[in-house]
Design a protein around this motif. Structure first.
Motif, PDB file in Angstrom:
ATOM      1  N   GLU A  50       7.255  96.479  24.278  1.00  0.00           N
ATOM      2  CA  GLU A  50       6.484  95.917  24.654  1.00  0.00           C
ATOM      3  C   GLU A  50       7.306  94.813  25.970  1.00  0.00           C
ATOM      4  O   GLU A  50       7.936  94.998  25.404  1.00  0.00           O
ATOM      5  N   LEU A  51       6.615  95.065  26.788  1.00  0.00           N
ATOM      6  CA  LEU A  51       7.508  94.651  28.255  1.00  0.00           C
ATOM      7  C   LEU A  51       7.178  93.037  28.481  1.00  0.00           C
ATOM      8  O   LEU A  51       5.691  93.368  29.162  1.00  0.00           O
ATOM      9  N   PHE A  52       7.994  92.669  29.303  1.00  0.00           N
ATOM     10  CA  PHE A  52       7.202  91.006  29.854  1.00  0.00           C
ATOM     11  C   PHE A  52       7.710  91.264  31.133  1.00  0.00           C
ATOM     12  O   PHE A  52       9.244  90.991  31.714  1.00  0.00           O
ATOM     13  N   ILE A  53       7.233  91.087  32.069  1.00  0.00           N
ATOM     14  CA  ILE A  53       7.461  91.459  33.420  1.00  0.00           C
ATOM     15  C   ILE A  53       6.798  89.871  34.089  1.00  0.00           C
ATOM     16  O   ILE A  53       5.460  89.327  33.771  1.00  0.00           O
ATOM     17  N   ALA A  54       7.873  89.486  34.218  1.00  0.00           N
ATOM     18  CA  ALA A  54       7.829  87.881  35.316  1.00  0.00           C
ATOM     19  C   ALA A  54       9.292  87.821  35.870  1.00  0.00           C
ATOM     20  O   ALA A  54       9.852  88.388  36.136  1.00  0.00           O
ATOM     21  N   ASP A  55       8.875  87.234  36.815  1.00  0.00           N
ATOM     22  CA  ASP A  55       9.365  87.145  38.193  1.00  0.00           C
ATOM     23  C   ASP A  55      10.363  85.739  37.595  1.00  0.00           C
ATOM     24  O   ASP A  55       9.997  84.343  38.194  1.00  0.00           O
ATOM     25  N   ARG A  56      11.340  85.097  37.222  1.00  0.00           N
ATOM     26  CA  ARG A  56      12.358  84.145  36.083  1.00  0.00           C
ATOM     27  C   ARG A  56      13.488  84.872  35.683  1.00  0.00           C
ATOM     28  O   ARG A  56      13.590  86.171  35.534  1.00  0.00           O
ATOM     29  N   ILE A  57      14.145  83.721  35.345  1.00  0.00           N
ATOM     30  CA  ILE A  57      15.519  84.085  34.920  1.00  0.00           C
ATOM     31  C   ILE A  57      14.918  84.563  33.361  1.00  0.00           C
ATOM     32  O   ILE A  57      14.969  83.630  32.675  1.00  0.00           O
ATOM     33  N   PHE A  58      15.816  85.491  32.622  1.00  0.00           N
ATOM     34  CA  PHE A  58      15.207  86.357  30.973  1.00  0.00           C
ATOM     35  C   PHE A  58      16.943  86.046  30.097  1.00  0.00           C
ATOM     36  O   PHE A  58      17.983  85.466  30.463  1.00  0.00           O
ATOM     37  N   ASN A  59      15.971  85.247  29.008  1.00  0.00           N
ATOM     38  CA  ASN A  59      17.172  85.073  27.999  1.00  0.00           C
ATOM     39  C   ASN A  59      16.879  85.155  26.903  1.00  0.00           C
ATOM     40  O   ASN A  59      15.881  85.860  25.437  1.00  0.00           O
ATOM     41  N   LEU A  60      17.944  86.314  26.715  1.00  0.00           N
ATOM     42  CA  LEU A  60      17.324  87.549  25.186  1.00  0.00           C
ATOM     43  C   LEU A  60      16.984  86.915  23.689  1.00  0.00           C
ATOM     44  O   LEU A  60      16.347  87.079  22.904  1.00  0.00           O
ATOM     45  N   VAL A  61      18.043  85.692  23.591  1.00  0.00           N
ATOM     46  CA  VAL A  61      17.709  84.638  21.910  1.00  0.00           C
ATOM     47  C   VAL A  61      16.045  84.296  22.107  1.00  0.00           C
ATOM     48  O   VAL A  61      15.614  84.495  21.860  1.00  0.00           O
ATOM     49  N   SER A  62      15.948  82.669  23.674  1.00  0.00           N
ATOM     50  CA  SER A  62      14.851  81.952  23.532  1.00  0.00           C
ATOM     51  C   SER A  62      13.711  83.362  23.814  1.00  0.00           C
ATOM     52  O   SER A  62      12.785  82.492  23.277  1.00  0.00           O
ATOM     53  N   ASP A  63      13.472  84.091  24.612  1.00  0.00           N
ATOM     54  CA  ASP A  63      12.747  84.750  24.965  1.00  0.00           C
ATOM     55  C   ASP A  63      12.525  86.078  23.685  1.00  0.00           C
ATOM     56  O   ASP A  63      11.660  87.262  23.683  1.00  0.00           O
ATOM     57  N   ARG A  64      13.162  85.995  22.782  1.00  0.00           N
ATOM     58  CA  ARG A  64      13.025  86.927  21.572  1.00  0.00           C
ATOM     59  C   ARG A  64      13.583  88.824  22.270  1.00  0.00           C
ATOM     60  O   ARG A  64      12.466  88.941  21.921  1.00  0.00           O
ATOM     61  N   LEU A  65      13.873  88.552  23.582  1.00  0.00           N
ATOM     62  CA  LEU A  65      14.124  90.219  23.739  1.00  0.00           C
ATOM     63  C   LEU A  65      14.982  90.404  23.644  1.00  0.00           C
ATOM     64  O   LEU A  65      16.175  90.904  23.130  1.00  0.00           O
ATOM     65  N   ASP A  66      15.020  92.133  23.776  1.00  0.00           N
ATOM     66  CA  ASP A  66      15.947  93.838  23.504  1.00  0.00           C
ATOM     67  C   ASP A  66      16.534  93.526  24.675  1.00  0.00           C
ATOM     68  O   ASP A  66      18.418  93.955  24.654  1.00  0.00           O
ATOM     69  N   LEU A  67      16.510  94.004  25.308  1.00  0.00           N
ATOM     70  CA  LEU A  67      16.627  93.717  26.572  1.00  0.00           C
ATOM     71  C   LEU A  67      16.016  93.025  27.570  1.00  0.00           C
ATOM     72  O   LEU A  67      15.197  92.917  27.404  1.00  0.00           O
ATOM     73  N   ALA A  68      16.949  92.785  28.903  1.00  0.00           N
ATOM     74  CA  ALA A  68      16.831  92.684  30.400  1.00  0.00           C
ATOM     75  C   ALA A  68      16.555  92.609  31.443  1.00  0.00           C
ATOM     76  O   ALA A  68      18.571  92.676  31.685  1.00  0.00           O
ATOM     77  N   PHE A  69      15.988  93.495  32.615  1.00  0.00           N
ATOM     78  CA  PHE A  69      16.750  93.424  34.131  1.00  0.00           C
ATOM     79  C   PHE A  69      16.588  92.488  34.802  1.00  0.00           C
ATOM     80  O   PHE A  69      15.507  91.626  34.730  1.00  0.00           O
ATOM     81  N   GLN A  70      17.700  91.944  35.287  1.00  0.00           N
ATOM     82  CA  GLN A  70      17.535  91.015  35.920  1.00  0.00           C
ATOM     83  C   GLN A  70      19.353  90.839  37.212  1.00  0.00           C
ATOM     84  O   GLN A  70      19.287  91.989  37.294  1.00  0.00           O
ATOM     85  N   VAL A  71      18.764  89.747  38.699  1.00  0.00           N
ATOM     86  CA  VAL A  71      19.736  90.305  39.628  1.00  0.00           C
ATOM     87  C   VAL A  71      20.468  89.209  39.209  1.00  0.00           C
ATOM     88  O   VAL A  71      20.973  88.479  40.638  1.00  0.00           O
ATOM     89  N   PHE A  72      20.351  88.280  38.583  1.00  0.00           N
ATOM     90  CA  PHE A  72      21.369  87.168  38.853  1.00  0.00           C
ATOM     91  C   PHE A  72      22.263  87.440  37.698  1.00  0.00           C
ATOM     92  O   PHE A  72      21.959  88.134  36.899  1.00  0.00           O
ATOM     93  N   ASN A  73      23.622  86.472  38.511  1.00  0.00           N
ATOM     94  CA  ASN A  73      24.997  86.492  37.112  1.00  0.00           C
ATOM     95  C   ASN A  73      25.404  85.442  36.879  1.00  0.00           C
ATOM     96  O   ASN A  73      25.124  84.113  37.573  1.00  0.00           O
ATOM     97  N   ILE A  74      24.620  85.388  35.716  1.00  0.00           N
ATOM     98  CA  ILE A  74      24.058  84.423  34.600  1.00  0.00           C
ATOM     99  C   ILE A  74      25.089  84.184  33.552  1.00  0.00           C
ATOM    100  O   ILE A  74      24.718  84.861  33.021  1.00  0.00           O
TER     101      ILE A  74
END
Length: 300
Positions: free
Chosen positions: A124-148
């Motif tokens: 299940e792929l969630f495609i969006a140009d934003r910062i992801f958070n695994l907990v609040s977005d209920r994701l297993d993994l996320a690709f990111q270009v920000f160090n946060i």
């Protein structure tokens, strides 16, 4: 609820500092999660957390118990993982977050190849140009270009993405080729609203920032690519995204001695103690694939 589940709740709360966030990370109701912590504290005979209006902090008893709990979960995960691998094929659903450009650059190919190796797995792929958070977005993994700081997430460095300036042959024919960065102020720059109109650039000797103007801007990298291909202006785009267009002659590399500042590509993943076997296998597969194709993804 068994003791192992209570310990998982304890470790999650110690990392996230919030009952609500920790409960969500384990797919538990707030009431069940609260009962798990209370039950564990009763079994150990001492409070493990000091509760304030904003966060939960470990007590001295909690700090002493935390490393033991983490070791216990680590051993349990290894035991269960080995048992599952010996009994059944890899299966399950993986929820992955990714930006639009990154999804075009490599994610689609990766999930298709992984599915061919493990046909019982789904994505299940969630495609969006934003910062992801695994907990609040209920994701297993996320690709990111920000160090946060993402709480229980652990950033895995995957490589460096380079950005370059490109324009269509039609645009260059009409407006001429810039000879140096200062010339960009006389051109139409296709602006990514996430980064703004101040383009940070570098070569082997120096760095500089050029302010560009344009009637076209977007928060979507693929839209900027489409505009560049149509001759609307000069765009600063990730090299892996434009590589094929450069080879085909649809785009021209502008100011080839200059690039954008390097951006770290990172994978947000859960703490190892909460990592599923499916996530673990996909991450290993991902690292192998990116290593084999690093020239395609990260250099030119």
């Amino acid at each position: 609820m068994d003791t192992l589940e209570k310990i998982k709740a304890f470790v999650s709360l110690s990392q996230l500092g919030s009952y609500r966030r920790a409960a969500v990370s384990l797919n538990m109701s707030n009431a069940s999660f609260s009962r798990a912590i209370s039950s564990l504290e009763q079994e150990l005979g001492a409070p493990l957390f000091v509760r304030t209006t904003r966060r939960c902090h470990l007590t001295s008893k909690g700090r002493d118990f935390l490393p033991k709990a983490e070791r216990l979960l680590s051993v349990a995960n290894e035991v269960f993982a080995t048992s599952k691998e010996n009994q059944i094929s890899l299966s399950g659903r993986l929820r992955i977050g990714c930006g639009t450009a990154l999804s075009q650059m490599f994610l689609s190919d990766l999930v298709i190849k992984f599915s061919q190796l493990h046909p019982l797995c789904s994505f299940e792929l969630f495609i969006a140009d934003r910062i992801f958070n695994l907990v609040s977005d209920r994701l297993d993994l996320a690709f990111q270009v920000f160090n946060i700081d993402h709480g229980a997430s652990e950033d895995l460095p995957l490589g460096i993405i380079k950005s370059i300036l490109v324009a269509s042959p039609a645009y260059i024919k009409l407006h001429s080729m810039p000879q140096e960065p200062a010339d960009l102020v006389h051109h139409l720059g296709l602006i990514n609203t996430q980064w703004g109109n101040k383009w940070a650039m570098k070569n082997d000797k120096q760095k500089m920032v050029i302010v560009v103007e344009s009637p076209f801007c977007s928060n979507n990298t693929l839209t900027l690519l489409t505009l560049a291909l149509s001759g609307a202006g000069i765009a600063f785009l990730p090299l892996p995204l434009v590589f094929k267009h450069l080879q085909a002659g649809d785009l021209i590399h502008v100011l080839p001695n200059w690039t954008g500042l390097d951006v770290d590509l990172r994978l947000l993943q859960p703490n190892k103690m909460f990592e599923s076997q499916l996530s673990k296998h996909f991450v290993e597969f991902l690292k192998t694939q990116l290593s084999e194709k690093s020239n395609m993804y990260f250099s030119y």
